[in-house]
Scaffold this active site. Structure first.
Site, PDB file in Angstrom:
ATOM      1  N   TYR A  26     -86.375 -23.849 -12.343  1.00  0.00           N
ATOM      2  CA  TYR A  26     -85.665 -22.768 -12.981  1.00  0.00           C
ATOM      3  C   TYR A  26     -86.237 -22.355 -14.266  1.00  0.00           C
ATOM      4  CZ  TYR A  26     -82.244 -19.949 -15.446  1.00  0.00           C
ATOM      5  OH  TYR A  26     -81.652 -18.888 -16.308  1.00  0.00           O
ATOM      6  N   GLU A  49     -85.456 -13.818 -15.611  1.00  0.00           N
ATOM      7  CA  GLU A  49     -85.122 -15.019 -14.836  1.00  0.00           C
ATOM      8  C   GLU A  49     -85.667 -15.189 -13.827  1.00  0.00           C
ATOM      9  OE1 GLU A  49     -80.521 -17.116 -14.701  1.00  0.00           O
ATOM     10  OE2 GLU A  49     -81.002 -15.490 -12.828  1.00  0.00           O
TER      11      GLU A  49
END
Length: 389
Positions: A109, A197
Site C-alpha cells: 500500500y 493512493e
C-alpha cells in the site's frame, strides 16, 4: 473533487508511474473490443465508481477469454454497487476499465495525504496492501508506516530510504520503488491533490512495480489552476445537492443528520454544526452561503437544503455584516412561500438591519420560529423536530 481510476492512471502515466495497459468502456461490446486490442491472455474488468471496496461487491472480475470480458462487463454495467464507502444507497456503474492482467508477486500500500496534526504532506505505506488495508490500519497499526515531508525541503532521498526500510525493500527493488515515491510526490504537489493512493502497488514476479489501482482527489479551491483536471469531473458520481452547491458557488458538505443549516461564513457554519450536536441534534449539512448573501442567495440555499430528503428541520443562522438581515429575511420568506417549506424553520438573525429583518419574518404570518441567539436557535430546532412541530 474525485476522479475515476482510469482517469487517475492517465495522470500517473504522465508522471512516469507504471500502470497496466487498458481503456475505459461504456458497453459490453466496447469492453470486448478493448480486450481484443490489448496483448495477453488475461484481462481484468473493473467497475468505475468513486468508491473503494469494489472487488468485494463484485465490481472487479478476472476474464480469461473475450467472451468472459463481455459477460463480466454486461453483468456489472448498469448495476448499483454497494460497498463500505458508498453507503447503503450504493453507486450505479456507468463504465468499466478493461486492463491486461499481471503476475502479482507481492502487494503493498502507498498513499500521500496532508497530515493536519503535523502540517506536512505525509507518505503512508504498508507491506500489506489490498482490500484489507483499513482493517490492517485499525487492528495492527504497527504495520503501517508514516513519513512526513518537510515543506521547506521537499522530497529527498532520505524519504525513499525510510520508506524502503519500512517496506523491507533493498537493492534493485528499492531503486525502482524510489522512482514511484518521488513521482507520486510530484503528482501530488503539482496537481494540488488532497489524496494520492496506490492500493495495491504491486511488485510483479518479473521485478517491476506497477500501480494496480489508483485513487486521486483534488483540492476544489485549486481547480481553476488545473482546467484539464476540472474537466474530468463526473457529476453522475456526486449527490444532487453537491452539484447544486457547485452551481450556486456555495461551500457545502453533506452530513448524515436531519437538521439543514443555512449560514453565512465558514466559522459560523462550523459553530452552528457544533452547537446542534451539543444539544442532541444531528446536522444534515455544512452550508456557507458567503458574506454577501442576497435575496436570490437565500432562495437558492433553501432549494439546496430541501433537495435533501432526510432534512426534517432547518436552522438559519445569519450574522449581518456586509450581508443585510432584512435582505436575507425577505429571501427566506419568499423561499418558504415558493418552495412550500413543511418542516420546522428556525431563524436567528443578528447584525446589520436585524430589526427590519425580524419584522419581515413576523409580518409574513408564516410559522417561522424566531431565535434570540445561536444557542436558542439550536435548542428550538432540536425541540421542534423531537416534538414533531
Amino acid at each position: 473533487m474525485n476522479i475515476h481510476e482510469y482517469q487517475a492512471k492517465v495522470l500517473m502515466r504522465k508522471f512516469n508511474i507504471n500502470v497496466l495497459d487498458g481503456k475505459v468502456a461504456k458497453t459490453a461490446q466496447e469492453a470486448e473490443a478493448v480486450a481484443r486490442e490489448l496483448d495477453g491472455e488475461l484481462w481484468v474488468v473493473k467497475a468505475q465508481i468513486h468508491a473503494g471496496g469494489r472487488a468485494k461487491a463484485g465490481g472487479v472480475k478476472v476474464a480469461r477469454s473475450f467472451e468472459e470480458v463481455f459477460k463480466h462487463a454486461e453483468d456489472v454495467l448498469g448495476k448499483t454497487l454497494v460497498t463500505h464507502q458508498t453507503g447503503p444507497e450504493g453507486k450505479k456503474v456507468h463504465s468499466v476499465l478493461v486492463e491486461t492482467g499481471c503476475d502479482i508477486g507481492h502487494e503493498y500500500y502507498l498513499g500521500l495525504y496532508l497530515d493536519r496534526k503535523t502540517s506536512r504532506i505525509t507518505f503512508v505505506a504498508s507491506q500489506e496492501g489490498g482490500g484489507e488495508i483499513e482493517k490492517i490500519a485499525c487492528e495492527t497499526p504497527e504495520k503501517v508506516i508514516r513519513v512526513g515531508v518537510e515543506a521547506a525541503v521537499g522530497f529527498t532521498p532520505f524519504i525513499s530510504r525510510k520508506l524502503c526500510a519500512g517496506l523491507g525493500l533493498k537493492g534493485e527493488q528499492a531503486k525502482k520503488a524510489s522512482v514511484i515515491f518521488e513521482n507520486l510526490y510530484k503528482l501530488y504537489t503539482e496537481c494540488d491533490c488532497t489524496l494520492a493512493e496506490i492500493n495495491p502497488m504491486v511488485l510483479t514476479k518479473s521485478g517491476d512495480f506497477v500501480a494496480l489501482d489508483a485513487k486521486l482527489c483534488f483540492d476544489d479551491n485549486a481547480l481553476p489552476r488545473h482546467p484539464e483536471i476540472a474537466a474530468l469531473r463526473d457529476e453522475t458520481e456526486e449527490k444532487n445537492e453537491e452539484n447544486l452547491a457547485l452551481h450556486y458557488g456555495f461551500a457545502y458538505a453533506s452530513l448524515p443528520g436531519d437538521i439543514g443549516c443555512m449560514v453565512n461564513g465558514a466559522g459560523l457554519a462550523m459553530a452552528t454544526v457544533d452547537i446542534i450536536k451539543f444539544h442532541g441534534g444531528e446536522p444534515a449539512n455544512f452550508l456557507d452561503i458567503g458574506g454577501g448573501a442576497t435575496k436570490e442567495t437565500a432562495e437558492r440555499a433553501f432549494s439546496l437544503i430541501l433537495s435533501d430528503n432526510k432534512v426534517k428541520g432547518i436552522l438559519v443562522n445569519i450574522f449581518g455584516g456586509i450581508t443585510k438581515c432584512d435582505v436575507v429575511a425577505d429571501g427566506i420568506v419568499t423561499a418558504a412561500k415558493n418552495l412550500g417549506v413543511t418542516v420546522p424553520l428556525v431563524v436567528r438573525l443578528e447584525g446589520t438591519n436585524v430589526a427590519s429583518g425580524k419584522r419581515i419574518l413576523e409580518d409574513s404570518k408564516l410559522p417561522i420560529i424566531v431565535a434570540e441567539d445561536l444557542n436558542d436557535g439550536a435548542l428550538k430546532v432540536v425541540k421542534a423536530i423531537k416534538e414533531g412541530v
